[in-house]
Motif scaffolding. Structure first.
Motif, PDB file in Angstrom:
ATOM      1  N   ARG A  59      84.318   8.469  13.559  1.00  0.00           N
ATOM      2  CA  ARG A  59      83.350   7.724  12.737  1.00  0.00           C
ATOM      3  C   ARG A  59      81.919   8.094  13.126  1.00  0.00           C
ATOM      4  O   ARG A  59      81.062   8.293  12.267  1.00  0.00           O
ATOM      5  N   ALA A  60      81.655   8.184  14.424  1.00  0.00           N
ATOM      6  CA  ALA A  60      80.318   8.568  14.898  1.00  0.00           C
ATOM      7  C   ALA A  60      79.963   9.968  14.394  1.00  0.00           C
ATOM      8  O   ALA A  60      78.829  10.224  13.983  1.00  0.00           O
ATOM      9  N   GLY A  61      80.932  10.868  14.404  1.00  0.00           N
ATOM     10  CA  GLY A  61      80.705  12.217  13.898  1.00  0.00           C
ATOM     11  C   GLY A  61      80.411  12.228  12.405  1.00  0.00           C
ATOM     12  O   GLY A  61      79.539  12.962  11.936  1.00  0.00           O
ATOM     13  N   MET A  62      81.154  11.409  11.652  1.00  0.00           N
ATOM     14  CA  MET A  62      80.918  11.318  10.208  1.00  0.00           C
ATOM     15  C   MET A  62      79.525  10.769   9.913  1.00  0.00           C
ATOM     16  O   MET A  62      78.855  11.233   8.986  1.00  0.00           O
ATOM     17  N   LEU A  63      79.073   9.805  10.694  1.00  0.00           N
ATOM     18  CA  LEU A  63      77.739   9.239  10.491  1.00  0.00           C
ATOM     19  C   LEU A  63      76.650  10.266  10.784  1.00  0.00           C
ATOM     20  O   LEU A  63      75.658  10.368  10.062  1.00  0.00           O
ATOM     21  N   HIS A  76      63.762   6.624   9.453  1.00  0.00           N
ATOM     22  CA  HIS A  76      64.708   5.849   8.653  1.00  0.00           C
ATOM     23  C   HIS A  76      66.098   5.746   9.276  1.00  0.00           C
ATOM     24  O   HIS A  76      66.956   5.034   8.756  1.00  0.00           O
ATOM     25  N   THR A  77      66.310   6.446  10.368  1.00  0.00           N
ATOM     26  CA  THR A  77      67.636   6.520  10.986  1.00  0.00           C
ATOM     27  C   THR A  77      68.189   5.153  11.364  1.00  0.00           C
ATOM     28  O   THR A  77      69.315   4.807  11.006  1.00  0.00           O
ATOM     29  N   SER A  78      67.427   4.373  12.080  1.00  0.00           N
ATOM     30  CA  SER A  78      67.907   3.071  12.549  1.00  0.00           C
ATOM     31  C   SER A  78      68.291   2.156  11.390  1.00  0.00           C
ATOM     32  O   SER A  78      69.358   1.537  11.404  1.00  0.00           O
ATOM     33  N   ALA A  79      67.452   2.065  10.380  1.00  0.00           N
ATOM     34  CA  ALA A  79      67.727   1.185   9.242  1.00  0.00           C
ATOM     35  C   ALA A  79      68.996   1.610   8.505  1.00  0.00           C
ATOM     36  O   ALA A  79      69.814   0.764   8.126  1.00  0.00           O
ATOM     37  N   ILE A  80      69.169   2.903   8.326  1.00  0.00           N
ATOM     38  CA  ILE A  80      70.357   3.381   7.622  1.00  0.00           C
ATOM     39  C   ILE A  80      71.619   3.112   8.434  1.00  0.00           C
ATOM     40  O   ILE A  80      72.628   2.643   7.904  1.00  0.00           O
ATOM     41  N   LEU A  81      71.565   3.367   9.731  1.00  0.00           N
ATOM     42  CA  LEU A  81      72.744   3.107  10.569  1.00  0.00           C
ATOM     43  C   LEU A  81      73.057   1.621  10.629  1.00  0.00           C
ATOM     44  O   LEU A  81      74.221   1.229  10.636  1.00  0.00           O
ATOM     45  N   HIS A  82      72.029   0.759  10.650  1.00  0.00           N
ATOM     46  CA  HIS A  82      72.274  -0.683  10.617  1.00  0.00           C
ATOM     47  C   HIS A  82      72.936  -1.083   9.299  1.00  0.00           C
ATOM     48  O   HIS A  82      73.832  -1.925   9.281  1.00  0.00           O
ATOM     49  N   ASP A  83      72.505  -0.494   8.194  1.00  0.00           N
ATOM     50  CA  ASP A  83      73.129  -0.788   6.902  1.00  0.00           C
ATOM     51  C   ASP A  83      74.601  -0.365   6.883  1.00  0.00           C
ATOM     52  O   ASP A  83      75.440  -1.054   6.306  1.00  0.00           O
ATOM     53  N   SER A  87      76.303  -4.644  13.334  1.00  0.00           N
ATOM     54  CA  SER A  87      76.086  -5.006  14.740  1.00  0.00           C
ATOM     55  C   SER A  87      76.569  -3.961  15.737  1.00  0.00           C
ATOM     56  O   SER A  87      76.338  -4.100  16.938  1.00  0.00           O
ATOM     57  N   LYS A  88      77.217  -2.899  15.272  1.00  0.00           N
ATOM     58  CA  LYS A  88      77.685  -1.853  16.180  1.00  0.00           C
ATOM     59  C   LYS A  88      76.547  -0.931  16.613  1.00  0.00           C
ATOM     60  O   LYS A  88      76.723  -0.101  17.498  1.00  0.00           O
ATOM     61  N   VAL A  89      75.379  -1.072  15.987  1.00  0.00           N
ATOM     62  CA  VAL A  89      74.213  -0.259  16.334  1.00  0.00           C
ATOM     63  C   VAL A  89      73.376  -1.024  17.332  1.00  0.00           C
ATOM     64  O   VAL A  89      73.025  -2.177  17.123  1.00  0.00           O
ATOM     65  N   GLY A  90      73.031  -0.350  18.424  1.00  0.00           N
ATOM     66  CA  GLY A  90      72.222  -1.002  19.453  1.00  0.00           C
ATOM     67  C   GLY A  90      71.007  -0.203  19.788  1.00  0.00           C
ATOM     68  O   GLY A  90      70.772   0.864  19.344  1.00  0.00           O
TER      69      GLY A  90
END
Length: 90
Positions: A59-63, A76-83, A87-90
């Motif tokens: 999953r991390a690789g796909m992201l 924009h990386t953080s916002a997109i990963l949070h979307d 909560s898995k994004v820290g």
């Protein structure tokens, strides 16, 4: 301590109608002791790094590949990963 490199992509960007500046963006996925870290950096500037907790390597690789394929900028990386991961994004 540097994590184990899982994947790395480089994208050459051209200027698009004044919305995006030309340059190179690097997308890197590393594995730390208890999380994966996706780092996005443009032309040696300050990198955006996001930790992904409680997530599988596939999953991390796909992201990471998603960010690369869509030419996501570091800002924009953080916002997109949070979307995408909540909560898995820290």
């Amino acid at each position: 301590m540097q994590g184990k490199l899982i994947a790395s992509y480089r994208r050459e960007l051209s200027a698009l109608d004044d919305l995006q500046c030309a340059g190179t963006v690097t997308y890197t996925l590393t594995q730390e002791a208890d999380a994966f870290v996706i780092t996005v950096q443009r032309d040696g500037a300050r990198a955006a790094a996001c930790m992904l907790c409680e997530i599988e390597e596939e999953r991390a690789g796909m992201l990471t590949r998603f960010l690369y394929e869509n030419a996501v900028e570091p800002a924009h990386t953080s916002a997109i990963l949070h979307d995408l991961c909540g909560s898995k994004v820290g």
